[in-house]
Design an enzyme around this catalytic site. Structure first.
Site, PDB file in Angstrom:
ATOM      1  N   GLU A   8       0.910  -0.755   0.314  1.00 53.12           N
ATOM      2  CA  GLU A   8      -0.188  -0.286  -0.458  1.00 53.12           C
ATOM      3  C   GLU A   8       1.159   1.167   0.207  1.00 53.12           C
ATOM      4  O   GLU A   8       0.629   2.513   0.495  1.00 53.12           O
ATOM      5  CB  GLU A   8      -1.686   0.152   1.137  1.00 53.12           C
ATOM      6  CG  GLU A   8      -0.532  -0.487   2.165  1.00 53.12           C
ATOM      7  CD  GLU A   8      -1.369  -0.097   3.877  1.00 53.12           C
ATOM      8  OE1 GLU A   8      -1.711   1.065   3.950  1.00 53.12           O
ATOM      9  OE2 GLU A   8      -1.580  -0.771   4.410  1.00 53.12           O
ATOM     10  N   CYS A  61      -3.249  -3.591   4.708  1.00 52.29           N
ATOM     11  CA  CYS A  61      -2.261  -4.752   4.917  1.00 52.29           C
ATOM     12  C   CYS A  61      -2.513  -6.125   3.863  1.00 52.29           C
ATOM     13  O   CYS A  61      -1.761  -7.083   4.497  1.00 52.29           O
ATOM     14  CB  CYS A  61      -1.796  -4.935   6.858  1.00 52.29           C
ATOM     15  SG  CYS A  61      -1.726  -3.031   6.944  1.00 52.29           S
ATOM     16  N   THR A 119       3.242   3.120  16.279  1.00 54.37           N
ATOM     17  CA  THR A 119       2.861   1.777  15.608  1.00 54.37           C
ATOM     18  C   THR A 119       3.939   2.241  14.341  1.00 54.37           C
ATOM     19  O   THR A 119       3.354   0.849  13.334  1.00 54.37           O
ATOM     20  CB  THR A 119       1.477   1.606  15.374  1.00 54.37           C
ATOM     21  OG1 THR A 119       0.614   2.272  14.197  1.00 54.37           O
ATOM     22  CG2 THR A 119       0.801   1.356  16.834  1.00 54.37           C
ATOM     23  N   SER A 158     -11.001   1.094  13.584  1.00 62.36           N
ATOM     24  CA  SER A 158     -10.740   0.009  13.162  1.00 62.36           C
ATOM     25  C   SER A 158      -9.809  -1.075  13.866  1.00 62.36           C
ATOM     26  O   SER A 158      -9.720  -2.361  13.290  1.00 62.36           O
ATOM     27  CB  SER A 158      -9.609   0.519  12.521  1.00 62.36           C
ATOM     28  OG  SER A 158      -7.878   0.779  13.916  1.00 62.36           O
ATOM     29  N   HIS A 162      -1.693 -10.524  12.015  1.00 59.38           N
ATOM     30  CA  HIS A 162      -1.205  -8.855  10.805  1.00 59.38           C
ATOM     31  C   HIS A 162      -1.526  -8.588  12.579  1.00 59.38           C
ATOM     32  O   HIS A 162      -2.008  -8.235  13.239  1.00 59.38           O
ATOM     33  CB  HIS A 162      -2.900  -8.287  10.995  1.00 59.38           C
ATOM     34  CG  HIS A 162      -2.196  -7.567  10.272  1.00 59.38           C
ATOM     35  ND1 HIS A 162      -0.939  -6.666   9.460  1.00 59.38           N
ATOM     36  CD2 HIS A 162      -2.848  -6.115  10.543  1.00 59.38           C
ATOM     37  CE1 HIS A 162      -1.397  -5.449   9.204  1.00 59.38           C
ATOM     38  NE2 HIS A 162      -2.523  -4.911  10.040  1.00 59.38           N
ATOM     39  N   LYS A 171      -5.858  -8.814  22.319  1.00 59.28           N
ATOM     40  CA  LYS A 171      -7.276  -7.847  22.243  1.00 59.28           C
ATOM     41  C   LYS A 171      -7.832  -8.734  21.274  1.00 59.28           C
ATOM     42  O   LYS A 171      -9.226  -9.378  21.796  1.00 59.28           O
ATOM     43  CB  LYS A 171      -7.467  -6.800  21.623  1.00 59.28           C
ATOM     44  CG  LYS A 171      -6.815  -5.623  23.480  1.00 59.28           C
ATOM     45  CD  LYS A 171      -7.953  -3.850  22.772  1.00 59.28           C
ATOM     46  CE  LYS A 171      -6.831  -3.476  23.172  1.00 59.28           C
ATOM     47  NZ  LYS A 171      -7.827  -1.852  22.864  1.00 59.28           N
ATOM     48  N   ASN A 209       4.706  -1.526  12.426  1.00 59.31           N
ATOM     49  CA  ASN A 209       4.177  -1.784  11.900  1.00 59.31           C
ATOM     50  C   ASN A 209       4.417  -2.088  10.239  1.00 59.31           C
ATOM     51  O   ASN A 209       4.949  -0.874   9.904  1.00 59.31           O
ATOM     52  CB  ASN A 209       2.319  -1.604  11.850  1.00 59.31           C
ATOM     53  CG  ASN A 209       1.752  -1.890  10.687  1.00 59.31           C
ATOM     54  OD1 ASN A 209       1.532  -3.113  10.421  1.00 59.31           O
ATOM     55  ND2 ASN A 209       0.024  -1.257  10.868  1.00 59.31           N
ATOM     56  N   SER A 214      -7.545  -2.797   6.138  1.00 63.91           N
ATOM     57  CA  SER A 214      -8.828  -2.198   6.629  1.00 63.91           C
ATOM     58  C   SER A 214      -9.156  -1.531   4.787  1.00 63.91           C
ATOM     59  O   SER A 214      -8.755  -2.436   4.362  1.00 63.91           O
ATOM     60  CB  SER A 214      -7.501  -0.856   6.902  1.00 63.91           C
ATOM     61  OG  SER A 214      -7.471  -0.670   8.340  1.00 63.91           O
TER      62      SER A 214
HETATM   63  P1  HMG Z   1      -4.516   5.856  21.686  1.00 60.51           P
HETATM   64  O1  HMG Z   1      -5.769   6.232  21.266  1.00 60.51           O
HETATM   65  O2  HMG Z   1      -3.726   6.310  21.153  1.00 60.51           O
HETATM   66  O3  HMG Z   1      -4.493   4.792  22.549  1.00 60.51           O
HETATM   67  O4  HMG Z   1      -3.985   4.971  20.431  1.00 60.51           O
HETATM   68  P2  HMG Z   1      -5.538   4.030  23.699  1.00 60.51           P
HETATM   69  O5  HMG Z   1      -5.668   5.519  24.863  1.00 60.51           O
HETATM   70  O6  HMG Z   1      -6.753   3.196  23.801  1.00 60.51           O
HETATM   71  O7  HMG Z   1      -3.840   3.393  24.555  1.00 60.51           O
HETATM   72  C1  HMG Z   1      -3.989   1.833  24.115  1.00 60.51           C
HETATM   73  C2  HMG Z   1      -3.620   1.410  25.137  1.00 60.51           C
HETATM   74  O8  HMG Z   1      -1.984   2.062  26.242  1.00 60.51           O
HETATM   75  C3  HMG Z   1      -4.910   1.057  26.607  1.00 60.51           C
HETATM   76  O9  HMG Z   1      -4.392  -0.626  26.165  1.00 60.51           O
HETATM   77  C4  HMG Z   1      -4.568   1.998  27.032  1.00 60.51           C
HETATM   78  O10 HMG Z   1      -4.591   1.731  28.589  1.00 60.51           O
HETATM   79  C5  HMG Z   1      -2.429   1.864  27.722  1.00 60.51           C
HETATM   80  P3  HMG Z   1      -5.676  -1.813  26.135  1.00 60.51           P
HETATM   81  O11 HMG Z   1      -7.384  -0.539  27.258  1.00 60.51           O
HETATM   82  O12 HMG Z   1      -6.118  -0.718  24.616  1.00 60.51           O
HETATM   83  O13 HMG Z   1      -5.865  -2.513  26.776  1.00 60.51           O
HETATM   84  N1  HMG Z   1      -2.216   2.828  28.116  1.00 60.51           N
HETATM   85  C6  HMG Z   1      -1.368   2.458  28.989  1.00 60.51           C
HETATM   86  N2  HMG Z   1      -0.906   1.537  29.441  1.00 60.51           N
HETATM   87  C7  HMG Z   1       0.558   1.619  30.188  1.00 60.51           C
HETATM   88  N3  HMG Z   1       0.871   2.671  30.976  1.00 60.51           N
HETATM   89  C8  HMG Z   1       0.496   4.049  30.606  1.00 60.51           C
HETATM   90  C9  HMG Z   1      -0.616   4.417  29.469  1.00 60.51           C
HETATM   91  N4  HMG Z   1      -1.562   4.834  29.119  1.00 60.51           N
HETATM   92  C10 HMG Z   1      -2.698   4.386  28.172  1.00 60.51           C
HETATM   93  N5  HMG Z   1       0.600   5.015  30.724  1.00 60.51           N
HETATM   94  C11 HMG Z   1      -4.333   3.598  18.260  1.00 60.51           C
HETATM   95  C12 HMG Z   1      -4.663   3.502  20.184  1.00 60.51           C
HETATM   96  C13 HMG Z   1      -4.909   2.164  18.089  1.00 60.51           C
HETATM   97  C14 HMG Z   1      -5.716   3.957  18.027  1.00 60.51           C
HETATM   98  C15 HMG Z   1      -3.063   3.944  18.139  1.00 60.51           C
HETATM   99  O14 HMG Z   1      -2.216   3.205  18.203  1.00 60.51           O
HETATM  100  C16 HMG Z   1      -3.755   4.011  16.042  1.00 60.51           C
HETATM  101  O15 HMG Z   1      -4.743   5.010  15.593  1.00 60.51           O
HETATM  102  N6  HMG Z   1      -3.453   3.392  15.623  1.00 60.51           N
HETATM  103  C17 HMG Z   1      -3.411   2.742  14.114  1.00 60.51           C
HETATM  104  C18 HMG Z   1      -5.015   1.979  13.045  1.00 60.51           C
HETATM  105  C19 HMG Z   1      -4.381   1.045  13.545  1.00 60.51           C
HETATM  106  O16 HMG Z   1      -3.450   0.484  14.117  1.00 60.51           O
HETATM  107  N7  HMG Z   1      -5.361   0.312  13.804  1.00 60.51           N
HETATM  108  C20 HMG Z   1      -6.068  -1.369  14.587  1.00 60.51           C
HETATM  109  C21 HMG Z   1      -6.419  -2.155  13.977  1.00 60.51           C
HETATM  110  S1  HMG Z   1      -6.591  -2.017  11.759  1.00 60.51           S
HETATM  111  C22 HMG Z   1      -5.330  -2.581  11.009  1.00 60.51           C
HETATM  112  O17 HMG Z   1      -4.527  -3.504  11.472  1.00 60.51           O
HETATM  113  C23 HMG Z   1      -5.021  -1.780   9.698  1.00 60.51           C
HETATM  114  C24 HMG Z   1      -3.277  -1.283   9.771  1.00 60.51           C
HETATM  115  O18 HMG Z   1      -2.656  -1.956   9.500  1.00 60.51           O
HETATM  116  C25 HMG Z   1      -3.774  -0.346   8.188  1.00 60.51           C
HETATM  117  C26 HMG Z   1      -3.905  -1.022   6.945  1.00 60.51           C
HETATM  118  O19 HMG Z   1      -4.776  -2.525   7.300  1.00 60.51           O
HETATM  119  O20 HMG Z   1      -3.040  -1.042   6.049  1.00 60.51           O
HETATM  120  C27 HMG Z   1      -3.652  -0.281  10.151  1.00 60.51           C
END
Ligand code: HMG
Length: 368
Positions: A86, A118, A161, A209, A243, A252, A288, A318
């Site tokens: 991509e 991906c 990531t 996502s 993935h 999760k 990633n 995605s």
């Molecule tokens: P966010 O919203 O900033 O993170 O980003 P959050 O607030 O959800 O926190 C993440 C985790 O850290 C949570 O754990 C918090 O509790 C923990 P969880 O509750 O989920 O188990 N946390 C802490 N832990 C320890 N000490 C601390 C602390 N503070 C918080 N102090 C988000 C997360 C996924 C939204 C972001 O990384 C993102 O937008 N990523 C990009 C999208 C993505 O990767 N999505 C995954 C599924 S889609 C996919 O896989 C396709 C992709 O690869 C693209 C494609 O297909 O081409 C992305």
């Protein structure tokens, strides 16, 4: 898993990570975020980064050279080259043309690029497999490469990531792993992560996502496993690869899948610790790599397996599309020669600090 008809699979593998890396704890300092959020919350250590002049072509070509170098066949034995990405560098000319050019591959060869976020690398693997199976007299092999560079807007929640990498596979005799012809796909049109034409970085609905990914994983595993058979079917698998956008996502999704089958927390934790978490020990250091992420986990998992051990591989892209594949280790899996690629690249890569990272972003006028 059917045993009788499997004749095609991965005959050789090569991997490549780019020459730069940033520790996510350094990014956390830059962004004023608690480092544990990235290391424990997302499960990451480093992100692999490319210098400005280093594109998916360099990543893919190096991985392909490595796969070809440890394969018994010759370049003229390749009859198909498919590149899943991509991070394409042209709207028309396929990335496979750049890679084939660098490899000196031309002639009676089907050459093309595959895009589905991906999931594109897995689609290329499936097409190569089906191309072989559809032509039983097919003497030629396929070269499939998954290659990507993942960059997000500065301060985007996805920034920690980020990553990059490439995995090349020769699809032919199942020396490293046979790929089961039957697979389990699930797709639903969604805007969870996408990159509109002309935009350098993706747009992401992070929470949505994650929900899409978990739904896709649950549906694919439901297609593989009858309601009362989850323990039996999963016990037959030495490992489950997913993935890996970031390792916590996999934890999760795995939990959600087996909760569907009524597993309790203790059973989930035990299985995760032994058969899911170890698959991601390279992904923590690559970040990633989009199309390559699943195949980095698969490559990591296959090394050292004994003939006949089975693993599952869940691909997600995605948009969204997903597919669950089953693989069975072949006679060369135990050698795990491709592990040298990752060891060498990780030993040689240069760690930049957060200030150099900011400069690098400036130097990369366009991410590709
Ligand atoms: P966010 O919203 O900033 O993170 O980003 P959050 O607030 O959800 O926190 C993440 C985790 O850290 C949570 O754990 C918090 O509790 C923990 P969880 O509750 O989920 O188990 N946390 C802490 N832990 C320890 N000490 C601390 C602390 N503070 C918080 N102090 C988000 C997360 C996924 C939204 C972001 O990384 C993102 O937008 N990523 C990009 C999208 C993505 O990767 N999505 C995954 C599924 S889609 C996919 O896989 C396709 C992709 O690869 C693209 C494609 O297909 O081409 C992305």
């Amino acid at each position: 898993m059917q045993n009788h008809s499997i004749r095609v699979g991965i005959a050789s593998m090569g991997l490549h990570l780019p020459p730069l890396a940033l520790k996510v704890t350094d990014l956390a300092r830059l962004r004023g975020v608690e480092p544990d959020k990235y290391t424990l919350g997302l499960g990451l250590q480093d992100m692999a980064l490319c210098p400005p002049d280093y594109t998916v072509v360099e990543l893919a070509t190096e991985a392909a050279k490595r796969a070809l170098s440890r394969w018994q066949g010759k370049l003229s034995d390749i009859g198909l080259i498919a590149v899943g990405t991509e991070s394409a560098i042209d709207m028309s000319r396929p990335l496979s043309a750049w890679v084939a050019d660098k490899l000196g591959l031309k002639g009676a060869v089907r050459s093309y690029e595959v895009k589905h976020a991906c999931y594109g690398g897995t689609l290329a693997v499936r097409q190569a497999l089906e191309w072989k199976l559809a032509n039983p007299q097919q003497a030629k092999a396929a070269l499939v490469i998954a290659t990507d560079i993942a960059l997000y807007t500065e301060n985007d929640p996805g920034e920690p990531t980020q990553g990059a990498g490439a995995v090349a596979m020769i699809i032919d005799e199942p020396l490293i792993a046979a790929i089961e012809p039957k697979s389990y796909a699930w797709s639903e049109p969604a805007f969870d992560f996408w990159r509109p034409l002309g935009e350098a970085y993706p747009r992401v609905d992070g929470a949505f996502s994650q929900a899409c990914y978990q739904r896709a994983a649950t549906e694919c595993f439901k297609a593989l496993i009858a309601e009362d058979e989850s323990e039996k079917i999963l016990a037959e698998l030495s490992a489950l690869c997913f993935h890996v956008p970031f390792p916590k996502m996999v934890k999760k999704a795995f939990s959600q899948v087996v909760q569907h089958f009524g597993w309790n927390e203790q059973k989930i934790a035990e299985f995760y610790k032994t058969r899911v978490e170890p698959t991601m020990s390279w992904n923590r250091y690559s970040g990633n790599a989009y199309t390559a992420s699943l195949w980095i986990a698969v490559a990591n998992t296959l090394r050292g397996l004994t003939v006949g051990e089975k693993i599952a591989a869940f691909s997600y892209g995605s948009g969204f599309g997903s597919e669950l594949l089953l693989l069975k280790a072949g006679p060369m899996a135990h050698l795990g020669e491709w592990a040298k690629d990752i060891e060498q690249d990780m030993a040689q890569r240069i760690y930049i600090d957060e200030h150099e990272y900011l400069q690098l972003r400036k130097d990369i006028v366009s991410p590709h």
